[in-house]
Design an enzyme around this catalytic site. Structure first.
Site, PDB file in Angstrom:
ATOM      1  N   ASP A   1       0.833  -1.204   0.000  1.00 20.96           N
ATOM      2  CA  ASP A   1       0.000   0.000   0.000  1.00 20.96           C
ATOM      3  C   ASP A   1       0.868   1.254   0.000  1.00 20.96           C
ATOM      4  O   ASP A   1       1.897   1.309   0.676  1.00 20.96           O
ATOM      5  CB  ASP A   1      -0.909  -0.003   1.231  1.00 20.96           C
TER       6      ASP A   1
ATOM      7  N   HIS B   1       3.241   3.552  -9.169  1.00 23.94           N
ATOM      8  CA  HIS B   1       3.127   2.123  -9.467  1.00 23.94           C
ATOM      9  C   HIS B   1       4.437   1.573 -10.035  1.00 23.94           C
ATOM     10  O   HIS B   1       4.854   0.459  -9.704  1.00 23.94           O
ATOM     11  CB  HIS B   1       1.988   1.873 -10.449  1.00 23.94           C
TER      12      HIS B   1
ATOM     13  N   LEU C   1      11.899 -20.190  -4.081  1.00 21.04           N
ATOM     14  CA  LEU C   1      10.830 -19.324  -3.583  1.00 21.04           C
ATOM     15  C   LEU C   1       9.569 -19.541  -4.399  1.00 21.04           C
ATOM     16  O   LEU C   1       9.619 -19.585  -5.624  1.00 21.04           O
ATOM     17  CB  LEU C   1      11.239 -17.849  -3.676  1.00 21.04           C
TER      18      LEU C   1
END
Length: 235
Positions: free
Chosen positions: A22, A39, A134
């Site tokens: 956020d 962004h 991962l």
């Protein structure tokens, strides 16, 4: 009766960290920049955190809230920019993820996004399948409520009894361990419909740092917070 599990590999053993990224738009606004720049800077921050997580032996799964079902109500201009970033990310990360043994998944209702974006994400997922260092989940058009509804629909279609085990097997995160640590950046203290089922007993760390500025130091602070918690799981 056949369950809905969609991954054959055994669950990873390290931590499952989830992050609500956020603050991209507020970061841009504070610098008098267009939201698109926020962004873009957010993607760079994601890159850094993924590389750090890949190198850590104690982290096996990293789940990222990239685009929620609610975010789909944003302006066409902003969504077009986000979709462009997603498509570029999918194209650019294939070689790096294969090299670093990262498997990419894109949980969410991908039927809600443009076909070319959906295909780009699915291609990256297919080509990185089997990565062991991962498991990277980038949630797109994702909502925790929507995930549970879709899982329930699968149960009905397969005529399975409604049990916790059966429902869990039909979730987007089937065969993935529950979230251990949920991090939210940007100063807000809510989980915003993210991983409602998977985060039932997650430790939650709220950071005031806006996502584009989130760094390895901030991740270490969250992991230190997690290490200090006594987890009883309600017992």
């Amino acid at each position: 009766m056949k369950l809905c599990l969609h991954r054959e590999s055994s669950p990873p053993s390290g931590l499952h960290i989830a992050i609500i990224m956020d603050g991209n738009r507020r970061w841009a606004s504070q610098k008098s920049l267009p939201s698109a720049m926020g962004h873009r800077k957010g993607v760079q921050a994601l890159d850094a955190i993924v590389r750090i997580a890949t190198k850590r032996k104690d982290v096996s799964v990293l789940s990222i809230y990239a685009l929620s079902t609610e975010n789909l109500q944003r302006s066409p201009k902003e969504l077009k920019n986000i979709y462009g970033l997603l498509k570029s990310y999918a194209a650019e990360k294939e070689e790096e993820f294969q090299k670093n043994d990262v498997s990419a998944f894109f949980p969410g209702n991908l039927q809600l996004i443009p076909k070319d974006i959906k295909e780009a994400l699915e291609t990256l997922s297919r080509k990185t399948k089997g990565g062991k260092a991962l498991q990277l989940h980038i949630c797109i058009a994702y909502g925790g409520k929507d995930e549970i509804i879709r899982a329930t629909e699968k149960l009905i279609q397969r005529n399975l009894p409604v049990t916790e085990k059966n429902l869990e097997s039909c979730l987007d995160f089937a065969n993935t361990p529950p979230v251990d640590l949920l991090i939210r950046t940007g100063g807000k203290k809510r989980i915003s419909n993210f991983l409602l089922w998977e985060s039932a007993y997650a430790e939650i760390f709220f950071s005031d740092v806006l996502w584009p500025d989130f760094s390895e130091k901030n991740l270490e602070e969250a992991l230190q917070f997690f290490a200090e918690q006594k987890r009883t799981f309600g017992k």
